[in-house]
Design an enzyme around this catalytic site. Structure first.
Site, PDB file in Angstrom:
ATOM      1  N   ARG A  92     -37.060 -34.750 -13.781  1.00  0.00           N
ATOM      2  CA  ARG A  92     -36.122 -33.833 -13.152  1.00  0.00           C
ATOM      3  C   ARG A  92     -36.832 -32.587 -12.636  1.00  0.00           C
ATOM      4  O   ARG A  92     -37.629 -31.989 -13.347  1.00  0.00           O
ATOM      5  CB  ARG A  92     -35.014 -33.448 -14.135  1.00  0.00           C
ATOM      6  CG  ARG A  92     -34.257 -34.677 -14.617  1.00  0.00           C
ATOM      7  CD  ARG A  92     -33.141 -34.337 -15.572  1.00  0.00           C
ATOM      8  NE  ARG A  92     -32.529 -35.571 -16.091  1.00  0.00           N
ATOM      9  CZ  ARG A  92     -31.249 -35.745 -16.319  1.00  0.00           C
ATOM     10  NH1 ARG A  92     -30.415 -34.777 -16.071  1.00  0.00           N
ATOM     11  NH2 ARG A  92     -30.789 -36.884 -16.796  1.00  0.00           N
ATOM     12  N   SER A 134     -14.528 -42.405 -31.912  1.00  0.00           N
ATOM     13  CA  SER A 134     -15.066 -41.730 -30.732  1.00  0.00           C
ATOM     14  C   SER A 134     -15.165 -42.690 -29.551  1.00  0.00           C
ATOM     15  O   SER A 134     -15.667 -43.808 -29.685  1.00  0.00           O
ATOM     16  CB  SER A 134     -16.455 -41.166 -31.067  1.00  0.00           C
ATOM     17  OG  SER A 134     -17.066 -40.593 -29.933  1.00  0.00           O
ATOM     18  N   SER A 147     -16.750 -37.201 -16.623  1.00  0.00           N
ATOM     19  CA  SER A 147     -17.326 -36.579 -15.438  1.00  0.00           C
ATOM     20  C   SER A 147     -18.288 -37.457 -14.659  1.00  0.00           C
ATOM     21  O   SER A 147     -18.600 -37.149 -13.511  1.00  0.00           O
ATOM     22  CB  SER A 147     -18.059 -35.291 -15.838  1.00  0.00           C
ATOM     23  OG  SER A 147     -19.151 -35.575 -16.696  1.00  0.00           O
ATOM     24  N   HIS A 168     -13.824 -30.902 -18.042  1.00  0.00           N
ATOM     25  CA  HIS A 168     -13.808 -31.204 -16.605  1.00  0.00           C
ATOM     26  C   HIS A 168     -12.391 -31.253 -16.049  1.00  0.00           C
ATOM     27  O   HIS A 168     -12.181 -31.736 -14.931  1.00  0.00           O
ATOM     28  CB  HIS A 168     -14.531 -32.523 -16.332  1.00  0.00           C
ATOM     29  CG  HIS A 168     -16.013 -32.425 -16.488  1.00  0.00           C
ATOM     30  ND1 HIS A 168     -16.839 -31.948 -15.493  1.00  0.00           N
ATOM     31  CD2 HIS A 168     -16.815 -32.715 -17.533  1.00  0.00           C
ATOM     32  CE1 HIS A 168     -18.097 -31.959 -15.920  1.00  0.00           C
ATOM     33  NE2 HIS A 168     -18.105 -32.417 -17.149  1.00  0.00           N
ATOM     34  N   THR A 228     -14.417 -25.537 -21.721  1.00  0.00           N
ATOM     35  CA  THR A 228     -15.530 -24.667 -21.338  1.00  0.00           C
ATOM     36  C   THR A 228     -15.036 -23.544 -20.445  1.00  0.00           C
ATOM     37  O   THR A 228     -14.021 -23.683 -19.750  1.00  0.00           O
ATOM     38  CB  THR A 228     -16.617 -25.474 -20.604  1.00  0.00           C
ATOM     39  OG1 THR A 228     -17.706 -24.615 -20.279  1.00  0.00           O
ATOM     40  CG2 THR A 228     -16.083 -26.087 -19.307  1.00  0.00           C
ATOM     41  N   LYS A 250     -17.158 -24.050 -16.108  1.00  0.00           N
ATOM     42  CA  LYS A 250     -16.932 -24.930 -14.956  1.00  0.00           C
ATOM     43  C   LYS A 250     -15.864 -24.309 -14.061  1.00  0.00           C
ATOM     44  O   LYS A 250     -16.152 -23.376 -13.318  1.00  0.00           O
ATOM     45  CB  LYS A 250     -16.614 -26.342 -15.430  1.00  0.00           C
ATOM     46  CG  LYS A 250     -17.820 -26.993 -16.110  1.00  0.00           C
ATOM     47  CD  LYS A 250     -17.563 -28.406 -16.525  1.00  0.00           C
ATOM     48  CE  LYS A 250     -18.831 -29.123 -16.978  1.00  0.00           C
ATOM     49  NZ  LYS A 250     -19.583 -28.471 -18.079  1.00  0.00           N
ATOM     50  N   THR A 281     -24.946 -15.029 -31.836  1.00  0.00           N
ATOM     51  CA  THR A 281     -24.484 -13.829 -31.140  1.00  0.00           C
ATOM     52  C   THR A 281     -23.308 -14.179 -30.232  1.00  0.00           C
ATOM     53  O   THR A 281     -23.330 -15.183 -29.515  1.00  0.00           O
ATOM     54  CB  THR A 281     -25.625 -13.218 -30.307  1.00  0.00           C
ATOM     55  OG1 THR A 281     -26.682 -12.839 -31.197  1.00  0.00           O
ATOM     56  CG2 THR A 281     -25.156 -12.004 -29.531  1.00  0.00           C
ATOM     57  N   THR A 328     -28.288 -39.402 -18.901  1.00  0.00           N
ATOM     58  CA  THR A 328     -26.919 -38.976 -18.604  1.00  0.00           C
ATOM     59  C   THR A 328     -26.027 -40.171 -18.335  1.00  0.00           C
ATOM     60  O   THR A 328     -24.857 -40.200 -18.750  1.00  0.00           O
ATOM     61  CB  THR A 328     -26.917 -38.022 -17.402  1.00  0.00           C
ATOM     62  OG1 THR A 328     -27.834 -36.951 -17.651  1.00  0.00           O
ATOM     63  CG2 THR A 328     -25.545 -37.450 -17.168  1.00  0.00           C
TER      64      THR A 328
END
Length: 408
Positions: free
Chosen positions: A22, A138, A190, A218, A246, A249, A279, A364
């Site tokens: 990559r 799952s 996704s 997503h 999230t 996105k 943090t 991926t």
């Protein structure tokens, strides 16, 4: 002596030999010009490009309300949060954001994490501490962060075939009746762009006494009357026990969160190492996310435009014979099936046409299913789509990749 450097080099060489090394594009996003960006080449020259693979699905990372909220927060509070919330306290905008997110998903409480990955890993591993003997079911295509959390918890787990509720029920029926159970799945997947059967999964959870854990990363901001996700669109928010999302996105900034009953959130807050020892998000991010969420809730026309752009791109590519994978969501995946070809097409689109889309390859997606994944936004106009389709049409034959039959 062990040759450490050679071991590291061999690992990189292996990735290169498989055609999946990559290379990060050096891009400068320019405020107010999304989805345009400036790319810096290796020789120091610059190129104007159209970004086709951003997860900032609605361009909210560039929205004036979001940018202004972040600038104001920095002016008022400075750059950092000062440490963990347990030690340094909580930023007011973080408290307000959690309340807004809980209300959005029709839950009692929400909890912020530093990313969606951390939210999944921390929560799913921690649930196995809180619920001794928890059995997790799952989906086979769940995100790496979900897999990591489930594995790190160390408990019993079963993988059901992707979106296969019959297989899920077989596994649930075979589990001990009195054991605590949890079904972990996503709404929008996704890489393929398919959407889970939320109502069917919830029905099985109720039948077998399982909790539901839904990843909407997503989907949040993009589906439902107010943008709360597929669960809102399908009218099943009350059937989801824990929703994870999230801020990085469609909301356009950075961070992650869960929303659930107050006692669930409080238990995770009290036990999750990924929350306790990290943090917290700085004031600028929480303030920007809060402004973004409030804007998204009030502007459904953004979601309508987003869906129209995705449908138009799918249609145009299909008409050109480009093998768009079946997708019922805003994701537009184009099958290539070879990592070398995938990288070659990506490089040529960038260098020759100023079109930036990253190749998606192993790990991926499985080997042999390499693809280009386009994510059109409301700001990708017809001229941009015309240019993309024309470039794909030319390069497809050049790279000797199979086409689909042109639609009648």
């Amino acid at each position: 002596m062990f040759d450490y450097k050679s071991a590291f080099q061999n690992s990189v060489d292996q990735v290169r030999s498989e055609g999946r090394y990559r290379v990060f594009a050096d891009l400068k996003r320019v405020r107010g010009q999304f989805p345009l960006a400036r790319r810096r080449r290796a020789d120091g020259t610059h190129q104007d490009v159209v970004v086709w693979c951003s997860n900032d699905y609605l361009g909210m990372g560039q929205h004036p309300a979001v940018v202004e909220a972040m600038k104001t927060a920095i002016d008022l509070s400075g750059a950092g949060a000062g440490g963990t919330r347990n030690i340094s306290g909580t930023t007011r905008s973080a408290v307000d954001l959690e309340a807004e997110l809980a209300s959005w998903h029709q839950k009692e409480a929400a909890l912020l994490f530093t990313s969606g990955y951390v939210a999944n890993e921390a929560t799913l591993s921690t649930l196995q501490k809180i619920l001794p003997g928890l059995i997790i079911f799952s989906d086979a295509l769940n995100h790496a962060s979900m897999i990591a959390g489930i594995r790190n918890g160390g408990g019993e787990r079963h993988i059901f075939r992707h979106n296969d509720l019959e297989h899920l029920e077989e596994l649930l029926a075979a589990a001990p009746v009195n054991a605590p159970k949890l079904i972990a799945f996503e709404s929008v997947y996704s890489m393929d762009g398919d959407i889970a059967d939320l109502a069917g999964t919830i029905a099985l959870a109720k039948k077998y006494g399982a909790l539901t854990y839904l990843d909407e990363v997503h989907a949040v901001g993009l589906y439902g009357a107010t943008g709360a996700g597929v669960a809102e669109r399908d009218g099943v928010l009350d059937g989801i026990d824990i929703v994870e999302c999230t801020l990085g996105k469609a909301i356009g900034v950075m961070g992650g969160y869960i929303a659930a009953d107050a006692v669930i959130v409080d238990a995770v807050r009290s036990w999750a190492s990924g929350f306790i020892f990290t943090t917290s998000l700085p004031p600028a991010l929480t303030a920007g996310a809060l402004a973004s969420v409030r804007h998204l809730k009030a502007h459904p026309e953004l979601r309508d435009a987003h869906q129209e752009r995705a449908a138009t791109l799918k249609r145009r590519l299909s008409e050109a014979g480009i093998p768009v994978l079946p997708s019922v969501s805003h994701i537009v995946p184009v099958h290539v099936g070879n990592p070398v070809h995938c990288k070659l097409i990506s490089d040529m689109l960038l260098e020759e046409h100023g079109i930036y889309v990253q190749p998606i390859n192993y790990p991926t997606v499985p080997k042999g299913t390499e693809r280009l994944r386009f994510t059109p936004s409301p700001d990708h106009d017809d001229a941009m789509i015309d240019k993309l389709v024309d470039a794909m049409d030319k390069l497809w034959s050049h790279c000797n990749v199979a086409r689909r039959p042109v639609a009648a």
